[in-house]
Design an enzyme around this catalytic site. Structure first.
Site, PDB file in Angstrom:
ATOM      1  CB  CYS A  97      -1.799   4.135   9.613  1.00 27.30           C
ATOM      2  SG  CYS A  97      -3.208   4.724  10.567  1.00 27.30           S
ATOM      3  NE  ARG A 102      -3.667   0.335   2.457  1.00 30.91           N
ATOM      4  CZ  ARG A 102      -4.380   0.702   3.523  1.00 30.91           C
ATOM      5  NH1 ARG A 102      -4.454  -0.118   4.573  1.00 30.91           N
ATOM      6  NH2 ARG A 102      -4.994   1.854   3.549  1.00 30.91           N
TER       7      ARG A 102
END
Length: 238
Positions: free
Chosen positions: A194, A135
Site C-alpha cells: 500500500c 495513485r
C-alpha cells in the site's frame, strides 16, 4: 472504550531508525511497548480504531507477526461500538500495571523489497496494492516528498475500501470474489502492499477471513519502493 490501552504504531511500535514510516520494530522494542500497556502474551487481545477498520488491521498483523496467538479485530471499530450504544470512556487513561511481555518474530508474515523484486518473475506470486486507483496508476502525485508515482510492475490493484461496508469487512464470499477478480487464487502466494504498510494489512485481514493462508505484507510498501530509484516502476492501469 473502557479499560482500553493505546498501541502507538508510529513511535513505540515502530522502528525509529528507518526512513519509511511506522516500519516493524525489533522484537525487544515491541515487547517493551506491550509490557508498558500490560499486555499478557497468553491472553486474547482485541484491537480497534476510531475509523471502523483502518489502523486496527496493522495492529492485528503486527501482534500476529510478533507471535501473539489470540488477536481479534473489532469489526467496525469504535463507530460500530458507539452505534450499538455501548459504553465509552472520556476520562484520563487508566493506570496500567506493566507486564513482562515476550515477542517472537514470525518472518513469514512480512517481506522486504528484495523479496518482492524476486517475486516479480514468479507466476505463482500475486502482488496486490491496496492504494486507490489513481495513485496506483500514477495519475496523481504521491503525498510523501521524494516518492515516485506509479506501482510495482506486475502488481494488481485492489483498493482496501472495496472490501469494507461502513467500516466493516464484507462477508466472506464477497471478500473471496474480490480477490479472485484480481487473479488471486488458492494456488498463489499473496504479497500485500500500500502506501506505507497500513492498509495492506486490511487486505491481509480480509484475505485471512476469505480463507487464504499463504500471504505476507510488504512492510516498506510504496513509501520505500517509490523512493528508491533503482527499483522498477510501472504507470497506468495494471
Amino acid at each position: 472504550m473502557p479499560a482500553a490501552g493505546f498501541m502507538d504504531l508510529d513511535q513505540a511500535c515502530a522502528d525509529p531508525s528507518h526512513p519509511a514510516p511506522h516500519m516493524v520494530p525489533s522484537a525487544s522494542r515491541f515487547a517493551a511497548a506491550m509490557s508498558a500497556q500490560g499486555v499478557v502474551r497468553e491472553r486474547p487481545v482485541v484491537v480497534y480504531d476510531s475509523l471502523g477498520l483502518f489502523s486496527a488491521a496493522r495492529a492485528w498483523w503486527l501482534l500476529q507477526a510478533m507471535g501473539h496467538e489470540q488477536v481479534a479485530v473489532l469489526n467496525g471499530g469504535l463507530p460500530a461500538w458507539q452505534r450499538a450504544g455501548l459504553p465509552v470512556n472520556t476520562s484520563a487513561p487508566r493506570d496500567i500495571e506493566p507486564s513482562r511481555y515476550s515477542a517472537r518474530w514470525r518472518a513469514q508474515r512480512c517481506c522486504d523489497a528484495e523479496t518482492v523484486l524476486a517475486s516479480l518473475a514468479q507466476p505463482r506470486v500475486r502482488v496486490i496494492d491496496a492504494r486507490g486507483a489513481a495513485r496506483f496508476a500514477g495519475r496523481v502525485a504521491e503525498p510523501r516528498p521524494g516518492v515516485r508515482a506509479g506501482h510495482i510492475p506486475g502488481s494488481v490493484n485492489l483498493p482496501f475500501d472495496r472490501l469494507l461496508v461502513q467500516g466493516r469487512l464484507r462477508p466472506q464470499a464477497e471478500l473471496r470474489a474480490a480477490f479472485e477478480a484480481v487473479g488471486a487464487t488458492a494456488q498463489h502466494r499473496l504479497i500485500f502492499s500500500c502506501g506505507s504498510g497500513v492498509t495492506a494489512c486490511v487486505l491481509a485481514l480480509a484475505a485471512q477471513q476469505a480463507g487464504y493462508t499463504d500471504w505476507s505484507v510488504y512492510d516498506g510498501s510504496w513509501s520505500e519502493w517509490g523512493a528508491e530509484p533503482s527499483l522498477p516502476l510501472a504507470v497506468g492501469e495494471e
